[in-house]
Design an enzyme around this catalytic site. Structure first.
Site, PDB file in Angstrom:
ATOM      1  N   ARG A  25       0.862  -1.267   0.096  1.00  0.00           N
ATOM      2  CA  ARG A  25       0.068   0.165  -0.052  1.00  0.00           C
ATOM      3  C   ARG A  25       0.855   1.195  -0.075  1.00  0.00           C
ATOM      4  NH1 ARG A  25      -1.973  -2.262   4.960  1.00  0.00           N
ATOM      5  NH2 ARG A  25      -3.534  -3.680   4.716  1.00  0.00           N
ATOM      6  N   SER A  30       8.641  -4.714   5.647  1.00  0.00           N
ATOM      7  CA  SER A  30       8.553  -6.094   6.691  1.00  0.00           C
ATOM      8  C   SER A  30       9.402  -7.173   6.370  1.00  0.00           C
ATOM      9  CB  SER A  30       7.108  -6.609   6.457  1.00  0.00           C
ATOM     10  OG  SER A  30       6.240  -5.452   6.595  1.00  0.00           O
ATOM     11  N   ASP A  52       7.308  -3.897  10.118  1.00  0.00           N
ATOM     12  CA  ASP A  52       5.796  -3.455  10.248  1.00  0.00           C
ATOM     13  C   ASP A  52       5.739  -3.794  11.889  1.00  0.00           C
ATOM     14  OD1 ASP A  52       6.662  -6.457  10.118  1.00  0.00           O
ATOM     15  OD2 ASP A  52       4.943  -6.941   8.919  1.00  0.00           O
TER      16      ASP A  52
HETATM   17  C1  BG6 Z   1      -0.930  -4.376   7.871  1.00  0.00           C
HETATM   18  C2  BG6 Z   1       0.165  -3.669   8.042  1.00  0.00           C
HETATM   19  O1  BG6 Z   1      -2.030  -3.926   8.293  1.00  0.00           O
HETATM   20  O2  BG6 Z   1      -0.732  -5.933   8.271  1.00  0.00           O
HETATM   21  C3  BG6 Z   1       1.471  -4.189   7.244  1.00  0.00           C
HETATM   22  O3  BG6 Z   1       0.090  -2.490   7.558  1.00  0.00           O
HETATM   23  C4  BG6 Z   1       1.821  -5.827   7.933  1.00  0.00           C
HETATM   24  O4  BG6 Z   1       2.670  -3.560   7.625  1.00  0.00           O
HETATM   25  C5  BG6 Z   1       0.459  -6.569   7.774  1.00  0.00           C
HETATM   26  O5  BG6 Z   1       2.664  -6.287   7.374  1.00  0.00           O
HETATM   27  C6  BG6 Z   1       0.671  -7.798   8.389  1.00  0.00           C
HETATM   28  O6  BG6 Z   1      -0.488  -8.610   8.154  1.00  0.00           O
HETATM   29  P1  BG6 Z   1      -0.597  -9.599   6.518  1.00  0.00           P
HETATM   30  O7  BG6 Z   1      -1.767 -10.436   7.263  1.00  0.00           O
HETATM   31  O8  BG6 Z   1      -0.855  -8.715   5.576  1.00  0.00           O
HETATM   32  O9  BG6 Z   1       0.869 -10.433   6.601  1.00  0.00           O
HETATM   33  C1  GLC Z   2       8.667 -11.992   8.483  1.00  0.00           C
HETATM   34  C2  GLC Z   2       9.644 -10.783   8.314  1.00  0.00           C
HETATM   35  C3  GLC Z   2       9.435  -9.709   9.596  1.00  0.00           C
HETATM   36  C4  GLC Z   2       8.155  -9.510   9.715  1.00  0.00           C
HETATM   37  C5  GLC Z   2       7.269 -10.396   9.799  1.00  0.00           C
HETATM   38  C6  GLC Z   2       5.518  -9.894   9.727  1.00  0.00           C
HETATM   39  O1  GLC Z   2       9.047 -12.483   9.614  1.00  0.00           O
HETATM   40  O2  GLC Z   2      10.740 -11.336   8.359  1.00  0.00           O
HETATM   41  O3  GLC Z   2      10.570  -8.801   9.370  1.00  0.00           O
HETATM   42  O4  GLC Z   2       8.158  -8.523  10.702  1.00  0.00           O
HETATM   43  O5  GLC Z   2       7.211 -11.411   8.553  1.00  0.00           O
HETATM   44  O6  GLC Z   2       5.168  -9.378   8.738  1.00  0.00           O
END
Ligand code: BG6
Ligand code: GLC
Length: 457
Positions: A85, A141, A198
């Site tokens: 996003r 992330s 994240d």
């Molecule tokens: C989102 C965050 O809501 O959740 C992201 O904005 C995060 O940064 C994500 O990585 C994690 O959830 P998923 O289920 O999309 O891996």
């Molecule tokens: C994976 C990534 C880590 C992140 C997590 C959740 O473990 O290595 O950086 O925070 O996923 O998205």
């Protein structure tokens, strides 16, 4: 006749229990996992031991949670979970998201970052923001060795991402380089100010509304946690004063073999079929990307033992990743709904199959929640000890589709955590707008301190 049926059912029950037994963890098992996590945390924080620790305990250079005085409009980029996003965040207005722009999992790095910049420019154009030089906070992330807020070397890809040419490179620089390549017309560009994980973005976003939020937790495609650690305990960064947020990268817990005793045959098979075998072993027990596959492996064994589908596996059951989250979360659904899902998957399930299927899902997701709680118990207990408190009150900012959508994950997590860390009063706060807001908050604090002109583009 009745006795024969009863005997058959009892034998079947025994056989089912035998298959599921290795996945059922006792309290002692969880206490041990908690202790092992604590050991790995200490090793990750130690200057000499860091390199061999499975939990990397990465410094983030974020020293404060928000204090409510952060102001301004910021661009936020959020890459790495289910969605990608771009959003604009202003404290006087609600975040505006651009539509999810799809994955770029397997690109080569110039294409990946060019694609990201294209998306940002497209978004800025649609929002009439091209003529403003907005500071940008980047939620990325994946594990990075940060040497500052705006310098982050990618250590490895996780969660199925595999864009080539990025590992070892400074991700902020890759983004700035792509921005330079794409600079056009009157577009003023962007100022990449901060990169955060994240977990950190989530902690900061929730911390804006609750000052007690000093932990960030993600349980989605992957899993990870961050928390505020005392600087004097962080052997990998100079300085003893105050606190720093530590990105634990707990998904890799166990990659050094310390969790081998809890891995089951199913976990091993799932691990072997991923693009990173032997890596992210804790994550592969907990997060949404893998639970469906664990369930599928169990169903395969149960079918082989003639406990399911009358011993006749549908070819569909052999297909990797057919069980998406919707089946993984089916444990609370009524059997007719499970049956509908199974039929959609061309799995001819009887009433008994659906009952068993639900038990399998429950067992796998309960284990995931309990393990996550054991990890979190190690974190809150360490924070309590750090601060010399008999009782710690702390808030965990949480995000991730598994945590948000699964009907019992959060309850199981919280119940187990209470049991494992009875001296900690832990509140869970759902992140409403994603971690982008948190990345923008970090950028805001950085800008208040003054951004150098070199950070432009
Ligand atoms: C989102 C965050 O809501 O959740 C992201 O904005 C995060 O940064 C994500 O990585 C994690 O959830 P998923 O289920 O999309 O891996
Ligand atoms: C994976 C990534 C880590 C992140 C997590 C959740 O473990 O290595 O950086 O925070 O996923 O998205």
């Amino acid at each position: 006749m009745v006795t024969a049926v009863a005997l058959r059912l009892a034998a079947q029950r025994r056989a089912v229990d035998e298959v599921l037994a290795p996945l059922r963890l006792s309290r002692d098992d969880l206490v041990k996992v908690q202790a092992l996590m604590r050991e790995e945390m200490e090793r990750g924080l130690g200057k000499e031991t860091n390199a061999s620790a499975s939990v990397r305990m990465l410094p983030t250079y974020v020293n404060h949670t928000p204090d409510g005085t952060e102001k301004g409009d910021f661009l936020a980029l959020d890459l790495g979970g289910t969605n990608f996003r771009v959003l604009v965040v202003g404290w006087e207005r609600s975040p505006q998201h651009c539509p999810t722009l799809g994955h770029a999992h397997h690109a080569h790095y110039p294409q990946l970052f060019d694609h990201i910049i294209d998306c940002i420019i497209d978004f800025q154009t649609k929002q009439n923001l091209v003529t403003q030089m907005l500071p940008l906070g980047f939620t990325f992330s994946f594990p990075c060795q940060q040497v500052g807020l705006d310098k982050a070397l990618l250590l490895t890809w996780t969660k199925g991402f595999s864009a080539s040419g990025c590992v070892g490179q400074d991700v902020v620089q890759l983004l700035r380089d792509a921005a330079k390549r794409k600079r056009v017309g009157n577009h003023l560009g962007m100022q990449v100010v901060a990169l955060v994980n994240d977990t950190v973005g989530t902690m900061m976003a929730c911390g804006y509304d609750d000052p007690k939020c000093e932990i960030g937790l993600i349980v989605g495609t992957g899993t990870n946690a961050c928390y505020m650690e005392e600087m004097k305990n962080v052997g990998t960064v100079e300085g003893d004063q105050g606190r720093m947020c530590i990105n634990m990268e707990w998904g890799a817990f166990g990659d050094n073999g310390c969790l081998d005793h809890i891995f089951t045959h199913f976990d091993t098979v799932v691990d072997e079929t991923t693009i990173n075998p032997g890596k992210q072993r804790f994550e592969k027990l907990i997060s949404g990307m893998y639970l469906g596959e664990i369930v599928r492996q169990i169903l395969l064994v149960m079918t082989e033992k003639e406990l399911l589908f009358q011993g006749k596996p549908s070819p569909k059951l052999q297909t990797k990743d057919i069980f998406k989250t919707k089946v993984g979360v089916s444990e609370h659904q009524v059997r007719s709904q499970i049956r509908t899902i199974m039929n959609e998957l061309e799995l001819d399930a009887s009433f008994e199959d659906c009952v068993l299927m639900r038990e399998v899902c429950q067992t796998v997701s309960l284990r995931a929640a309990q393990l996550c709680a054991a990890g979190l118990a190690a974190v809150v207990e360490k924070m309590r000890e750090n601060r010399g408190l008999d009782q710690l009150s702390v808030t965990v900012g949480v995000d991730g589709t598994l945590y948000k959508l699964h009907p019992c994950f959060s309850t199981n997590l919280q119940t187990t955590l209470k049991d494992l860390a009875p001296n900690c009063n832990v509140t869970f706060m759902l992140s409403e707008d994603g971690s982008g807001k948190g990345a923008a908050l970090v950028a805001a604090v950085q800008c208040r301190k003054g951004c150098s002109p070199l950070q432009m583009w």
